[in-house]
Design a protein around this motif. Structure first.
Motif, PDB file in Angstrom:
ATOM      1  N   THR A 136       7.149  -0.960  -4.553  1.00 61.24           N
ATOM      2  CA  THR A 136       7.892  -1.904  -5.391  1.00 61.24           C
ATOM      3  C   THR A 136       8.909  -1.232  -6.315  1.00 61.24           C
ATOM      4  O   THR A 136       9.845  -1.886  -6.773  1.00 61.24           O
ATOM      5  CB  THR A 136       6.932  -2.756  -6.246  1.00 61.24           C
ATOM      6  OG1 THR A 136       6.133  -1.891  -7.047  1.00 61.24           O
ATOM      7  CG2 THR A 136       6.050  -3.626  -5.368  1.00 61.24           C
ATOM      8  N   THR A 137       8.758   0.051  -6.561  1.00 58.53           N
ATOM      9  CA  THR A 137       9.705   0.748  -7.446  1.00 58.53           C
ATOM     10  C   THR A 137      10.930   1.279  -6.715  1.00 58.53           C
ATOM     11  O   THR A 137      11.868   1.742  -7.358  1.00 58.53           O
ATOM     12  CB  THR A 137       9.000   1.920  -8.152  1.00 58.53           C
ATOM     13  OG1 THR A 137       8.415   2.772  -7.159  1.00 58.53           O
ATOM     14  CG2 THR A 137       7.932   1.413  -9.107  1.00 58.53           C
ATOM     15  N   ASN A 138      10.957   1.194  -5.377  1.00 56.40           N
ATOM     16  CA  ASN A 138      12.096   1.703  -4.614  1.00 56.40           C
ATOM     17  C   ASN A 138      13.107   0.576  -4.415  1.00 56.40           C
ATOM     18  O   ASN A 138      13.183  -0.045  -3.361  1.00 56.40           O
ATOM     19  CB  ASN A 138      11.636   2.294  -3.279  1.00 56.40           C
ATOM     20  CG  ASN A 138      12.732   3.053  -2.571  1.00 56.40           C
ATOM     21  OD1 ASN A 138      13.919   2.882  -2.856  1.00 56.40           O
ATOM     22  ND2 ASN A 138      12.343   3.896  -1.634  1.00 56.40           N
ATOM     23  N   ARG A 139      13.894   0.339  -5.447  1.00 57.02           N
ATOM     24  CA  ARG A 139      14.844  -0.790  -5.431  1.00 57.02           C
ATOM     25  C   ARG A 139      15.950  -0.610  -4.395  1.00 57.02           C
ATOM     26  O   ARG A 139      16.416  -1.579  -3.799  1.00 57.02           O
ATOM     27  CB  ARG A 139      15.452  -0.987  -6.825  1.00 57.02           C
ATOM     28  CG  ARG A 139      14.427  -1.236  -7.941  1.00 57.02           C
ATOM     29  CD  ARG A 139      13.373  -2.282  -7.629  1.00 57.02           C
ATOM     30  NE  ARG A 139      13.907  -3.623  -7.519  1.00 57.02           N
ATOM     31  CZ  ARG A 139      13.250  -4.678  -7.066  1.00 57.02           C
ATOM     32  NH1 ARG A 139      12.004  -4.557  -6.696  1.00 57.02           N
ATOM     33  NH2 ARG A 139      13.814  -5.853  -6.985  1.00 57.02           N
ATOM     34  N   ALA A 140      16.390   0.646  -4.158  1.00 56.06           N
ATOM     35  CA  ALA A 140      17.455   0.885  -3.177  1.00 56.06           C
ATOM     36  C   ALA A 140      16.988   0.511  -1.769  1.00 56.06           C
ATOM     37  O   ALA A 140      17.713  -0.158  -1.017  1.00 56.06           O
ATOM     38  CB  ALA A 140      17.918   2.331  -3.230  1.00 56.06           C
ATOM     39  N   ASP A 156       1.284  -6.142  -1.908  1.00 57.68           N
ATOM     40  CA  ASP A 156       0.005  -5.468  -1.718  1.00 57.68           C
ATOM     41  C   ASP A 156      -0.258  -4.640  -2.973  1.00 57.68           C
ATOM     42  O   ASP A 156       0.340  -3.586  -3.178  1.00 57.68           O
ATOM     43  CB  ASP A 156       0.071  -4.584  -0.470  1.00 57.68           C
ATOM     44  CG  ASP A 156      -1.282  -4.017  -0.075  1.00 57.68           C
ATOM     45  OD1 ASP A 156      -2.264  -4.212  -0.826  1.00 57.68           O
ATOM     46  OD2 ASP A 156      -1.349  -3.366   0.982  1.00 57.68           O
ATOM     47  N   THR A 157      -1.113  -5.165  -3.836  1.00 57.27           N
ATOM     48  CA  THR A 157      -1.417  -4.522  -5.113  1.00 57.27           C
ATOM     49  C   THR A 157      -2.272  -3.280  -4.872  1.00 57.27           C
ATOM     50  O   THR A 157      -3.222  -3.320  -4.088  1.00 57.27           O
ATOM     51  CB  THR A 157      -2.153  -5.513  -6.029  1.00 57.27           C
ATOM     52  OG1 THR A 157      -1.358  -6.698  -6.140  1.00 57.27           O
ATOM     53  CG2 THR A 157      -2.362  -4.929  -7.410  1.00 57.27           C
ATOM     54  N   GLU A 169       3.046  -2.314  -3.124  1.00 54.33           N
ATOM     55  CA  GLU A 169       4.069  -2.382  -2.085  1.00 54.33           C
ATOM     56  C   GLU A 169       4.442  -3.830  -1.820  1.00 54.33           C
ATOM     57  O   GLU A 169       3.581  -4.714  -1.837  1.00 54.33           O
ATOM     58  CB  GLU A 169       3.572  -1.783  -0.762  1.00 54.33           C
ATOM     59  CG  GLU A 169       3.443  -0.294  -0.762  1.00 54.33           C
ATOM     60  CD  GLU A 169       3.049   0.248   0.606  1.00 54.33           C
ATOM     61  OE1 GLU A 169       3.393   1.397   0.869  1.00 54.33           O
ATOM     62  OE2 GLU A 169       2.405  -0.467   1.409  1.00 54.33           O
ATOM     63  N   PHE A 170       5.735  -4.055  -1.580  1.00 54.80           N
ATOM     64  CA  PHE A 170       6.191  -5.332  -1.065  1.00 54.80           C
ATOM     65  C   PHE A 170       6.011  -5.291   0.448  1.00 54.80           C
ATOM     66  O   PHE A 170       6.402  -4.317   1.100  1.00 54.80           O
ATOM     67  CB  PHE A 170       7.671  -5.578  -1.371  1.00 54.80           C
ATOM     68  CG  PHE A 170       7.982  -5.785  -2.824  1.00 54.80           C
ATOM     69  CD1 PHE A 170       7.306  -6.720  -3.594  1.00 54.80           C
ATOM     70  CD2 PHE A 170       8.996  -5.060  -3.428  1.00 54.80           C
ATOM     71  CE1 PHE A 170       7.612  -6.915  -4.931  1.00 54.80           C
ATOM     72  CE2 PHE A 170       9.318  -5.248  -4.761  1.00 54.80           C
ATOM     73  CZ  PHE A 170       8.626  -6.173  -5.508  1.00 54.80           C
TER      74      PHE A 170
END
Length: 180
Positions: A136-140, A156-157, A169-170
């Motif tokens: 989720t932190t990988n916006r690019a 997915d927590t 993760e998304f």
């Protein structure tokens, strides 16, 4: 496929080639995969410590069991990769999975990520659904996948635990009307 990209730092035309990685590229594939795992442990389910101990035939099996595409620069240096596979199980054969997307820092912003995704989606074009996950932190990366039509269908927590830190993760998917 050979891709020409304009607008590099020197305002020259850069060229790179995207093609399937073969066993003749095995050493370079292993090196790039290990680099990705070492530099971005929160982005992959596999770990550097585990994979660095794997024999070369482990990586060869990955190339045989998946379509793995590489982005090669003018010097034929592997600069990026993406894998796509499908299950051989009849009930799951309509789903393709994207895995292992990685582009070296010096090639980010060159268009290589998009060309790798195009190659993977071309191979997966007969699938009804293409799935992938992204931290989720990988916006690019999320923006890249979204630009290709992938939509988030779940989060997915605590999907990964790296050095005692949990990462969400998304889960994303791209559905096709025409997939078989």
């Amino acid at each position: 496929m050979t891709i020409e990209i304009s607008g590099s730092k020197e305002s020259a035309v850069e060229k790179f080639t995207v093609r399937r990685i073969t066993e003749s590229d095995l050493g370079d594939f292993r090196e790039l995969r290990l680099e990705a795992l070492r530099l971005h442990p929160d982005a992959f389910g596999a770990s550097y410590d585990e994979c660095t101990l794997k024999p070369l035939h482990f990586f060869a099996k990955q190339l045989r069991n998946s379509h793995v595409f590489g982005g090669f620069d003018l010097h034929n240096t592997l600069q990026g990769m993406i894998g796509v596979n499908r299950s051989s199980l009849p009930k799951l054969s309509h789903v393709a999975s994207i895995w292992g997307m990685y582009v070296r820092a010096e090639m980010r912003g060159s268009g290589l990520s998009s060309r790798l995704m195009e190659a993977a989606l071309e191979v997966a074009s007969s699938a009804k659904t293409v799935k992938l996950s992204v931290v989720t932190t990988n916006r690019a990366a999320y923006a890249l996948y979204h630009s290709f039509g992938f939509t988030e269908w779940a989060t997915d927590t605590a999907a990964l635990c790296v050095d005692g830190v949990f990462h969400d993760e998304f889960l994303m998917r791209l559905d096709s009307e025409s997939g078989s």
